[in-house]
Design a protein around this motif. Structure first.
Motif, PDB file in Angstrom:
ATOM      1  N   LEU A  66       0.843  -1.198   0.000  1.00 38.98           N
ATOM      2  CA  LEU A  66       0.000   0.000   0.000  1.00 38.98           C
ATOM      3  C   LEU A  66       0.874   1.242   0.000  1.00 38.98           C
ATOM      4  O   LEU A  66       1.729   1.423   0.865  1.00 38.98           O
ATOM      5  CB  LEU A  66      -0.916  -0.001   1.219  1.00 38.98           C
ATOM      6  N   HIS A  67       0.625   2.114  -0.964  1.00 37.17           N
ATOM      7  CA  HIS A  67       1.432   3.318  -1.135  1.00 37.17           C
ATOM      8  C   HIS A  67       0.521   4.539  -1.196  1.00 37.17           C
ATOM      9  O   HIS A  67      -0.648   4.444  -1.574  1.00 37.17           O
ATOM     10  CB  HIS A  67       2.267   3.212  -2.411  1.00 37.17           C
ATOM     11  N   LEU A  68       1.084   5.685  -0.818  1.00 35.84           N
ATOM     12  CA  LEU A  68       0.287   6.919  -0.758  1.00 35.84           C
ATOM     13  C   LEU A  68       1.102   8.101  -1.264  1.00 35.84           C
ATOM     14  O   LEU A  68       2.259   8.271  -0.884  1.00 35.84           O
ATOM     15  CB  LEU A  68      -0.160   7.185   0.681  1.00 35.84           C
ATOM     16  N   ILE A  69       0.488   8.889  -2.143  1.00 38.37           N
ATOM     17  CA  ILE A  69       1.028  10.184  -2.527  1.00 38.37           C
ATOM     18  C   ILE A  69      -0.007  11.229  -2.136  1.00 38.37           C
ATOM     19  O   ILE A  69      -1.165  11.144  -2.545  1.00 38.37           O
ATOM     20  CB  ILE A  69       1.324  10.269  -4.038  1.00 38.37           C
ATOM     21  N   GLU A  70       0.408  12.202  -1.337  1.00 39.53           N
ATOM     22  CA  GLU A  70      -0.488  13.288  -0.927  1.00 39.53           C
ATOM     23  C   GLU A  70      -0.177  14.544  -1.730  1.00 39.53           C
ATOM     24  O   GLU A  70       0.980  14.931  -1.872  1.00 39.53           O
ATOM     25  CB  GLU A  70      -0.327  13.575   0.565  1.00 39.53           C
ATOM     26  N   ARG A  71      -1.235  15.161  -2.251  1.00 40.42           N
ATOM     27  CA  ARG A  71      -1.083  16.418  -2.984  1.00 40.42           C
ATOM     28  C   ARG A  71      -1.943  17.475  -2.291  1.00 40.42           C
ATOM     29  O   ARG A  71      -2.921  17.156  -1.610  1.00 40.42           O
ATOM     30  CB  ARG A  71      -1.517  16.249  -4.443  1.00 40.42           C
ATOM     31  N   SER A  72      -1.595  18.728  -2.486  1.00 36.98           N
ATOM     32  CA  SER A  72      -2.329  19.798  -1.814  1.00 36.98           C
ATOM     33  C   SER A  72      -3.390  20.361  -2.745  1.00 36.98           C
ATOM     34  O   SER A  72      -3.061  20.946  -3.779  1.00 36.98           O
ATOM     35  CB  SER A  72      -1.357  20.907  -1.390  1.00 36.98           C
ATOM     36  N   GLY A  73      -4.645  20.154  -2.404  1.00 36.54           N
ATOM     37  CA  GLY A  73      -5.742  20.712  -3.188  1.00 36.54           C
ATOM     38  C   GLY A  73      -6.156  19.819  -4.341  1.00 36.54           C
ATOM     39  O   GLY A  73      -5.476  18.859  -4.697  1.00 36.54           O
TER      40      GLY A  73
END
Length: 248
Positions: A66-73
């Motif tokens: 399980l992998h996650l990329i967080e972006r703003s907006g």
């Protein structure tokens, strides 16, 4: 063994995200999941982080999947997938999937899309709502008509023999995505789905439609809007006159 990753863009999907991740991990075939969250204020990314910790410390074979990329907006569906494609290619995945978080796409269909690429030789497999009639459940009739005839419009304008041109449930063979110049993709709403299919087709990719049943979400809020269809309508005309080149 082939490496497979399912890319799931999210915005306010707290009701669905844990369930869809567990459902995918329950499918035979060692699928990985990449969630790309656009700053969901409802805590979607936090749920994914908690699952990552649980999988890394608990028993079982989910660690590292399980992998996650967080972006703003909210930066758009297309940019989320392009971010995911670049990440997946860099990480060495052989088959890269697109999938919604809301169970409108059935995780049990993932092996059928993979088989179309891995065994039947497709470069792009599409989970198609329209290649065997209309297979949509719980959509208002107006939305069904709009979606169906949007695909008719795309086929007419572009000459691409794909029945479900706006489908967002797909599997790409790695070698196909490597040919696409992702930095030249221009449409970022649902027109992105059309542009990617058309690009693969123009680059000589073999496209196979796999019939699926699409079920409208039961939890969370749809992200569909009139502006999304407007971008796709005018963008298709632009596509017809655009020169499509493989990545140098």
């Amino acid at each position: 063994m082939d490496r497979k990753v399912v890319i799931i863009p999210t915005y306010n999907e707290k009701e669905n995200i844990a369930k869809i991740i567990h459902a995918i991990f329950g499918i035979e075939g060692d699928y990985h999941v990449l969630v790309i969250d656009d700053g969901s204020p409802d805590g979607t990314a936090g749920i994914v982080k908690d699952l990552q910790k649980e999988f890394e410390t608990g028993q079982g074979d989910y660690a590292g999947r399980l992998h996650l990329i967080e972006r703003s907006g909210k930066l758009g569906l297309g940019t989320a997938y392009i971010t995911g494609f670049k990440w997946a290619l860099k990480e060495g995945y052989d088959y890269i999937f697109e999938m919604d978080a809301d169970f409108s796409h059935n995780p049990e269909d993932l092996p059928r899309l993979w088989k179309a690429c891995a065994e039947d030789g497709a470069d792009l497999a599409i989970g198609s709502r329209y290649c065997k009639g209309i297979s949509v459940i719980h959509w208002p009739i107006g939305r069904v008509i709009m979606s169906y005839y949007a695909s008719v419009y795309v086929r007419t304008v572009l000459g691409m023999k794909v029945y479900d041109t706006t489908a967002g449930f797909k599997c790409y063979r790695r070698q196909m995505l490597e040919k696409v110049d992702l930095d030249r993709v221009k449409m970022y709403g649902y027109g992105f789905q059309i542009e990617m299919k058309y690009t693969c087709w123009k680059l000589g990719g073999k496209i196979q439609e796999v019939p699926v049943i699409f079920v409208d979400r039961t939890e969370g809020t749809s992200k569909m809007s009139g502006s999304i269809f407007g971008e796709a309508f005018w963008g298709v005309i632009g596509l017809k006159f655009r020169k499509i080149r493989a990545k140098a």
